[in-house]
Scaffold this active site. Structure first.
Site, PDB file in Angstrom:
ATOM      1  N   GLY A  15       2.842   2.604  10.661  1.00  0.00           N
ATOM      2  CA  GLY A  15       3.763   3.716  10.436  1.00  0.00           C
ATOM      3  C   GLY A  15       4.504   4.168  11.685  1.00  0.00           C
ATOM      4  N   GLU A  58      -6.649   4.773   7.994  1.00  0.00           N
ATOM      5  CA  GLU A  58      -6.512   6.206   7.654  1.00  0.00           C
ATOM      6  C   GLU A  58      -7.783   6.745   7.003  1.00  0.00           C
ATOM      7  OE1 GLU A  58      -2.833   5.638   5.507  1.00  0.00           O
ATOM      8  OE2 GLU A  58      -1.875   5.114   7.406  1.00  0.00           O
ATOM      9  N   ASN A  77       0.864  -1.184   0.000  1.00  0.00           N
ATOM     10  CA  ASN A  77       0.000   0.000   0.000  1.00  0.00           C
ATOM     11  C   ASN A  77       0.903   1.237   0.000  1.00  0.00           C
ATOM     12  OD1 ASN A  77      -1.796   2.069   0.566  1.00  0.00           O
ATOM     13  ND2 ASN A  77      -2.236   1.390   2.669  1.00  0.00           N
ATOM     14  N   LYS A 133       0.109   4.265  -0.305  1.00  0.00           N
ATOM     15  CA  LYS A 133      -0.554   5.458   0.266  1.00  0.00           C
ATOM     16  C   LYS A 133      -0.334   6.661  -0.665  1.00  0.00           C
ATOM     17  CE  LYS A 133      -0.055   3.337   4.732  1.00  0.00           C
ATOM     18  NZ  LYS A 133       0.087   3.483   6.168  1.00  0.00           N
ATOM     19  N   HIS A 183      -9.306   1.128   5.213  1.00  0.00           N
ATOM     20  CA  HIS A 183      -8.007   1.321   5.872  1.00  0.00           C
ATOM     21  C   HIS A 183      -8.206   2.299   7.033  1.00  0.00           C
ATOM     22  CE1 HIS A 183      -3.928   2.652   6.618  1.00  0.00           C
ATOM     23  NE2 HIS A 183      -3.529   1.544   6.050  1.00  0.00           N
ATOM     24  N   GLU A 228      -4.930  -4.754  10.917  1.00  0.00           N
ATOM     25  CA  GLU A 228      -3.890  -3.742  11.073  1.00  0.00           C
ATOM     26  C   GLU A 228      -4.122  -2.955  12.359  1.00  0.00           C
ATOM     27  OE1 GLU A 228      -2.107  -2.534   7.066  1.00  0.00           O
ATOM     28  OE2 GLU A 228      -3.987  -1.454   7.218  1.00  0.00           O
ATOM     29  N   SER A 261       3.860  -1.778  10.394  1.00  0.00           N
ATOM     30  CA  SER A 261       5.321  -1.826  10.568  1.00  0.00           C
ATOM     31  C   SER A 261       5.913  -3.204  10.265  1.00  0.00           C
ATOM     32  CB  SER A 261       5.719  -1.355  11.970  1.00  0.00           C
ATOM     33  OG  SER A 261       5.340  -0.006  12.163  1.00  0.00           O
TER      34      SER A 261
END
Ligand code: PGA
Length: 249
Positions: free
Chosen positions: A172, A96, A9, A11, A94, A166, A212
């Site tokens: 991240g 985000e 991904n 992003k 996701h 996730e 991560s």
């Protein structure tokens, strides 16, 4: 045997020339062909990347899609458009998107429906924030996300989905869930699939870990019986790291 998957991904990263360079690096590498590699670039590059990868085994996905079919929805991307460029996978929900764009489980369930109507494979993301884990509410939360966003599907439809767990606190941040934390949640998710759809179907659905994941920890994470691969953010932006992760089974 469940499909082993490593999806990158990207992003909101990479200019056009950087994106093409990254794809070239991946296409030119040798990797374990029993692993399905999926590139999930910014959608503006997806058609070109699909063309570059079309004679190989690499699939292309996009990061988001609309819950609506077509029409006056400025800025949105419909499932049929995504299908028409040859992409096969779409990330749904996701963290985000949930956090910065207020995506709710109800919206996500509609997105999933649009994707399945167009023969696309949703990679349905779920995950808890740190606060929920500290309150020991993480299992309930994941259960709700799946019940409300994905488990309205019937047995045939769910077989065309991938799930990605996730934990938001690991995305991240450089902090990875420990191998046992990942396995514990993946086993829980598979258990929910067993209850809803039965053992045979539950055994066929790939559950990816994201947060991560990098070359140094992928092997340990992927060695768990219920971890079928990874959804990779930061480490998917460097071809050698992405390939090293794909070679970690
Ligand atoms: P990360 O992101 O690998 O950079 O933690 C994973 C993701 O958000 O899909």
């Amino acid at each position: 045997m469940r499909k082993k998957i490593v999806a990158g991904n990207w992003k909101m990263n990479k200019t056009h020339s950087e994106a093409i360079e990254l794809v070239s690096g991946i296409v030119d590498s040798s990797y374990d062909k029993s692993v399905q590699l999926i590139l999930v670039p910014p959608s503006i590059y997806a058609a070109e990347i699909e063309e570059i990868t079309s004679d190989g085994d690499i699939s292309v996905g996009v990061q988001n899609s609309s819950q609506f079919e077509s029409g006056a929805y400025t800025g949105e991307l419909s499932a049929s458009m995504i299908k028409s460029i040859g992409a096969q996978y779409v990330l749904v929900g996701h963290s985000e998107r949930r956090e910065y764009f207020n995506e709710t489980n109800e919206m996500l369930s509609k997105k999933v429906n649009q994707l399945l109507l167009n023969d696309l494979i949703p990679i349905f993301c779920c995950g808890e924030v740190l606060e929920e884990r500290e309150k020991e509410n993480h299992f309930n939360l994941i259960k709700d996300q799946l019940n409300e966003g994905l488990f309205h599907l019937d047995s045939t439809q769910i077989l065309n989905c991938v799930i990605a767990y996730e934990p938001v606190w690991a995305i991240g941040t450089g902090v990875t869930a420990s191998s046992s934390q990942a396995q514990e949640m993946h086993q829980f998710i598979r258990g929910l699939l067993v209850v809803k759809y039965g053992n045979e179907i539950a055994e066929k659905i790939s559950i990816l870990y994201g947060g991560s994941c990098k070359p140094s920890n992928a092997k340990e994470l992927f060695s768990n019986p219920d971890v079928d691969g990874g959804l990779i953010g930061g480490a998917s932006l460097v071809s050698t790291d992405f390939i090293a992760i794909a070679n970690s089974f």
